[in-house]
Design a protein around this motif. Sequence first.
Motif, short mmCIF file in Angstrom:
data_model
loop_
_atom_site.label_atom_id
_atom_site.label_comp_id
_atom_site.label_asym_id
_atom_site.label_seq_id
_atom_site.Cartn_x
_atom_site.Cartn_y
_atom_site.Cartn_z
N GLN A 180 0.80 -1.05 -0.38
CA GLN A 180 -0.27 -0.16 -0.15
C GLN A 180 0.82 1.39 0.35
O GLN A 180 1.46 1.67 0.54
CB GLN A 180 -1.24 -0.09 1.05
N TRP A 181 0.39 2.26 -1.19
CA TRP A 181 1.23 3.65 -1.14
C TRP A 181 0.47 4.64 -0.94
O TRP A 181 -0.99 4.26 -1.05
CB TRP A 181 1.86 3.38 -2.20
N SER A 182 1.19 5.42 0.05
CA SER A 182 0.31 7.06 -0.09
C SER A 182 0.48 7.55 -1.40
O SER A 182 1.30 7.30 -2.03
CB SER A 182 0.82 7.28 1.56
N CYS A 183 -0.15 8.58 -1.14
CA CYS A 183 -0.27 9.09 -2.01
C CYS A 183 0.74 10.26 -2.65
O CYS A 183 1.83 10.14 -3.25
CB CYS A 183 -1.61 10.97 -1.67
N CYS A 184 1.50 10.85 -1.23
CA CYS A 184 3.07 11.25 -1.03
C CYS A 184 4.26 10.42 -1.79
O CYS A 184 4.86 10.37 -3.14
CB CYS A 184 3.61 11.33 -0.34
N GLU A 185 3.96 9.32 -1.63
CA GLU A 185 4.70 8.04 -2.25
C GLU A 185 4.95 8.25 -3.47
O GLU A 185 5.46 7.54 -3.67
CB GLU A 185 4.82 6.67 -1.28
N ILE A 186 3.40 7.94 -3.76
CA ILE A 186 2.83 8.06 -5.16
C ILE A 186 3.60 9.16 -6.17
O ILE A 186 3.83 8.54 -7.09
CB ILE A 186 1.17 7.99 -5.62
N VAL A 187 3.50 9.76 -5.72
CA VAL A 187 3.78 11.25 -6.04
C VAL A 187 5.17 11.33 -6.85
O VAL A 187 5.82 10.97 -7.53
CB VAL A 187 4.03 12.43 -5.86
#
Length: 334
Positions: A61-68
């Motif tokens: 699971q990735w957070s929004c910051c990590e996806i960016v």
Amino acid sequence: MSAHQELAAVSVDTDTTPLQSKRPTKRNDSGELVVDDHGNRKKMDNYQSVYAMWDPDKPVQWSCCEIVLLFFAWLICAVIPVFWFCMFRTVRDYERALIFRLGKVKGGAEGPGVFLINPLTDNIVVVDLRIETYNLPPQDMMTKDAVTVTVDAISFMKVIDPILAVLEVDDYRFAFRNFSATTLRSVLGTYDLQSLLSERDEINKKIQRIIEDETSLWGVVVPAVEIKDVKLPQNMQRAMAAEAEAERERKAKVVSSMGEVEAAEQLAKAADTISDSPGALQLRYLHTLVKISAEKNSTILFPLPMEIMRGLQAFSSMQEENQLLRRRENKQQL
């Protein structure tokens, strides 16, 4: 409540418990630590993670910051050709690679072959799956019967789960060497010297079983553990050599005495046979002459029948008796 919050709650409850009331803990089916009411000694599985750090059935699971961050990292690697040479990695057939992307395990162990990584966000840990051999340092210990010995041993290790070997222990090689040496000392201390020298196979299997019960929690198995040498002090070696020499001398004397008894019995039987057959002694004389002549000896022996010797002995005894009678007669005449 998230997994991190639950883990924090567990750690807070543990820290606030008084030292006297702390009891051994164990994991239940859900993976949480619970108190062990039996009070048994804790094993290493009690100290594993409360929750699995990597679950193969659940995607990362990735957070929004990590996806960016990942989007821009891949964009930079695709635009700048310098990064193209660092994006491809290979591992051999006997190796597996764990990819930590932004600190999280990406999927399972990669390999063998070629795989793609992001040099800006990925960190790789390569694990060797071959059997590794370790010479344990010589262990000075005391046996059950208070004899000081120095034991050399060799142990074999093989990683079967690279993820557990990396996530559950800091350095699985260092941990394996130290735990093997400690187990070797503790197991050999329960045997006396005689058992230590004669029951090598049983001791090796026991040490292997104890080590593998613990290291299997790290994804490490133990194919074999072998004791190479048991060194005794010089005074103990001299004492054991003297004891063995005395035992050999005792057995030699027993065998020699038994041989003399059997030889005496056979000689007695031979004497009885010769006495029953008057011509047997003469044949024995002739056989002795044949042996002497075969050796080209200048000495010639003529056999003399024992009857002649007895006759001469009887004649000499009669002469002595006659002399005694004459002396008595002479004394009576005087």
